[in-house]
Structure formats: C-alpha cells, structure tokens
Design an enzyme around this catalytic site. Sequence first.
Site, PDB file in Angstrom:
ATOM      1  N   ARG A 236       0.472  -0.403  -2.830  1.00 27.42           N
ATOM      2  CA  ARG A 236      -0.342  -1.605  -2.974  1.00 27.42           C
ATOM      3  C   ARG A 236       0.575  -2.816  -2.765  1.00 27.42           C
ATOM      4  O   ARG A 236       1.727  -2.798  -3.190  1.00 27.42           O
ATOM      5  CB  ARG A 236      -0.996  -1.681  -4.356  1.00 27.42           C
ATOM      6  CG  ARG A 236      -2.190  -0.760  -4.538  1.00 27.42           C
ATOM      7  CD  ARG A 236      -3.414  -1.199  -3.728  1.00 27.42           C
ATOM      8  NE  ARG A 236      -4.571  -0.333  -3.911  1.00 27.42           N
ATOM      9  CZ  ARG A 236      -4.894   0.710  -3.145  1.00 27.42           C
ATOM     10  NH1 ARG A 236      -4.124   1.032  -2.116  1.00 27.42           N
ATOM     11  NH2 ARG A 236      -5.975   1.435  -3.379  1.00 27.42           N
TER      12      ARG A 236
ATOM     13  N   GLU B 100      -3.375  -9.414   1.100  1.00 18.99           N
ATOM     14  CA  GLU B 100      -4.027  -8.792   2.260  1.00 18.99           C
ATOM     15  C   GLU B 100      -5.531  -9.056   2.323  1.00 18.99           C
ATOM     16  O   GLU B 100      -6.116  -9.066   3.406  1.00 18.99           O
ATOM     17  CB  GLU B 100      -3.763  -7.289   2.297  1.00 18.99           C
ATOM     18  CG  GLU B 100      -4.422  -6.501   1.169  1.00 18.99           C
ATOM     19  CD  GLU B 100      -4.156  -5.002   1.282  1.00 18.99           C
ATOM     20  OE1 GLU B 100      -3.002  -4.600   1.426  1.00 18.99           O
ATOM     21  OE2 GLU B 100      -5.141  -4.234   1.217  1.00 18.99           O
TER      22      GLU B 100
ATOM     23  N   HIS C 276      -3.281  -1.954   6.227  1.00 15.61           N
ATOM     24  CA  HIS C 276      -3.760  -0.949   5.255  1.00 15.61           C
ATOM     25  C   HIS C 276      -4.474   0.208   5.981  1.00 15.61           C
ATOM     26  O   HIS C 276      -5.631   0.502   5.714  1.00 15.61           O
ATOM     27  CB  HIS C 276      -4.709  -1.614   4.246  1.00 15.61           C
ATOM     28  CG  HIS C 276      -4.768  -0.910   2.925  1.00 15.61           C
ATOM     29  ND1 HIS C 276      -4.793  -1.565   1.727  1.00 15.61           N
ATOM     30  CD2 HIS C 276      -4.810   0.413   2.601  1.00 15.61           C
ATOM     31  CE1 HIS C 276      -4.855  -0.695   0.727  1.00 15.61           C
ATOM     32  NE2 HIS C 276      -4.861   0.525   1.246  1.00 15.61           N
TER      33      HIS C 276
END
Length: 334
Positions: free
Chosen positions: A237, A266, A298
């Site tokens: 993360r 993000e 991601h």
Amino acid sequence: MTMTKIAFFDAHSYDRDSFEMWNKDFGFDIHYYKERLSMNSIELTKGKEIVCVFVNDEISAQVIDALVKNGVKLVALRCAGFNNVDLPEAKGKLRVVRVPAYSPHAVAEYAVTLMLSLNRKVYRSTQRTREGNFRLSGLLGFDMYGKTAGIVGMGRIAKVLVNILKGFGMNILAYDKFPDMKWAKENGVKMVDLPELYANSDVISLHCPLTHETLHMIDKDAIDMMKPGVMIINTGRGKLIRTEDLIQGLRSHKVGSAGLDVYEEEAKFFYEDHSDRMINDDHLALLLMMPNVIVTSHQAFFTREALQNIATTTLQNCKDFLDGKELVNEVMAK
Ligand code: NAI
C-alpha cells in the site's frame, strides 16, 4: 422474483466483462458506475442492498451512515486490503466482506517484474533501441544470485515471492509481526527484526497490510539503516512509505532504485487517464521523472486468473450473505 441490486463502483471495462461473465451463474442485478464511492456518489446507492467497491473507494464513517440510510446492508470489497473501510464504524451497522487471496502469484510475480526491470533497466533499453541507440552505458545491473532480499510481512504473497527469489539463489531475510516460524524454517527463511532486515538487504519488498503501525514504516529513520544502493519494492500500500523521505533517499543515492505499484496519493490519479494535463502532485511528478524509479498504477493483481477469482469470490460472498450463510471472508473490527 426481484433480483438483488448491487451498486458497483469504480467500474472499468475489464471489471464489467469479468463480472458479467461470472454473474450468469448468480443472477444479480449489477449497476456499474465509473464513479468511486464517496459522499459525492452516495445517491447511486439508493435502493441497492449491496455495494461492491475497490481499493480507492472511501468507506468512511460518514459514508457508512449514509449507506445504512439508503438501505445498503453489505459492503463487498473486491480486493484483499480493507484499510479504506472504517471497520469500527461499520460494526453493527453493515457487514463487510473481501476477497482475501485472489492470486498471490499475480502480485508476487509482479514484484519480481519490478525488481528485474529496475535492476536490468529493461524500460530504458527498450526506449533506447526504439530510437536506434544500441549503447550499453547506464544499463549496468547486478546478479540477483547471492544477493539478499528482505521481505516485510511474510503472508500469502510473500511466501510465493520467497520461492521465486530462492530460484534465483537469493538469501531471504523476513520480518513479520506474527511470524510463522515453522514455514520460515522449512523454507530456509531467516526471520529477523526490522533493523537487521534493513541493514542487510539488497532488495526490500513490502508485503504487510497498511495499519496504524505500518503507516510510513519506510521513513528517513528506516532508510538511514539500509544498505547504500538498496532497491525498494512496494506492491503493498502506498502509505507504507513516506514518499518525501523516499525521494530524499533517492536524491542522496542512499536508495538505488524504487519500484512502486502503489503510491500514497494514488486515489487522485490511478486507474484514470491524466495524459492531457499536468500531474498536479510534486512528489509523483518527481518520481515519474527519475530514471531509477518505476511507478505503475496498482496493477500487480491484474491477471486473468486474479480477475476470475475476484469476480467469483465476490459474487459468492454476496450470495452467502443473502442466503444467511456464514461469511467466511468477513472482516470486522476486533
Ligand atoms: P496476508 O494477510 O496473507 O499477509 C500479510 C502478512 O503481514 C501476515 O503474515 C501478517 O502477519 C503480516 N503483518 C501484519 N501486520 C504486520 C506488521 N505490523 N508488520 C509486519 N508484518 C505484519 O496478505 P497478502 O495476501 O500476502 O497481501 C499483503 C498485502 O498486499 C495486502 O495487505 C495488500 O495491502 C497488498 N496487496 C496489493 C495488491 C496489488 O495489486 N498491488 C493486490 C493484493 C494485495
């Protein structure tokens, strides 16, 4: 019979394709919305019993109360991490399910993809040869064989990763808050504390969840303890790393390279096309310019097999909820 309605947020064409295919076996009435779930899009949940969300939807206390008011009873996360849900707030109001392991292989293989691409500078050499430049200067890498990988969080993904890295002949150090000593012993992994891992690893890869303890765990103090030239890989993360400190580490050459599939901020950028405007985030813009950094959106999970597992597990979670069965993939505040 009326079909149960699901409000599906942050929907992209690949989500729709996969869920439509597998929903033939379940028969839910899925409403796909490109918006993310937040107070701005809460109206879309009216009349829906279930909301299906992903990593960057925001299930805050305020959103939870609004969902309950709109008649929503289940939040079905189509991802493993649940740091974007205020679980203590959800307790007793909404049930929350997730997909705990859709493909540890997808993420582990992607972490290795980042390592090898950074080490052997595949992206730079590809750009060069396309321009007709066949020189090798600036492309020097190192053998993975004999180097030490430091793995933070020795869960499902990390266990797959360890076996790939052992195939290269790497030594493995690992840290986990709840270490599985039996697995570590059987698989030749040395469990150590974080300072020892930082001090002795050539490549550090992050695979622990984001919690209040792991927030910004890679900061200046951690980087100061690392080997000069260390490679840092983050497919966990974004907020595991204090980006400002990573940039400082890269500038001073203490950090040799970084492969980031996740980024602190993000949610403002990932999964959308921003190519027609400025990247209005100085840290991200800097990282994108650095030749020894790879930032991806991601995408570590993004394989055919993972998408199938995400769709079938999410839909089964929803069916089990409606059938009043035990929710094996439920997450709740302790
Ligand atoms: P997992 O739950 O199997 O493993 C997590 C491990 O971290 C466990 O062994 C746990 O004991 C350990 N841990 C918990 N707290 C810790 C702490 N404070 N310090 C060190 N270790 C700690 O999870 P899995 O499936 O291996 O996934 C790991 C993470 O990867 C997820 O939490 C998620 O954030 C991220 N992820 C990213 C994806 C992507 O597409 N980039 C896709 C899937 C997961």
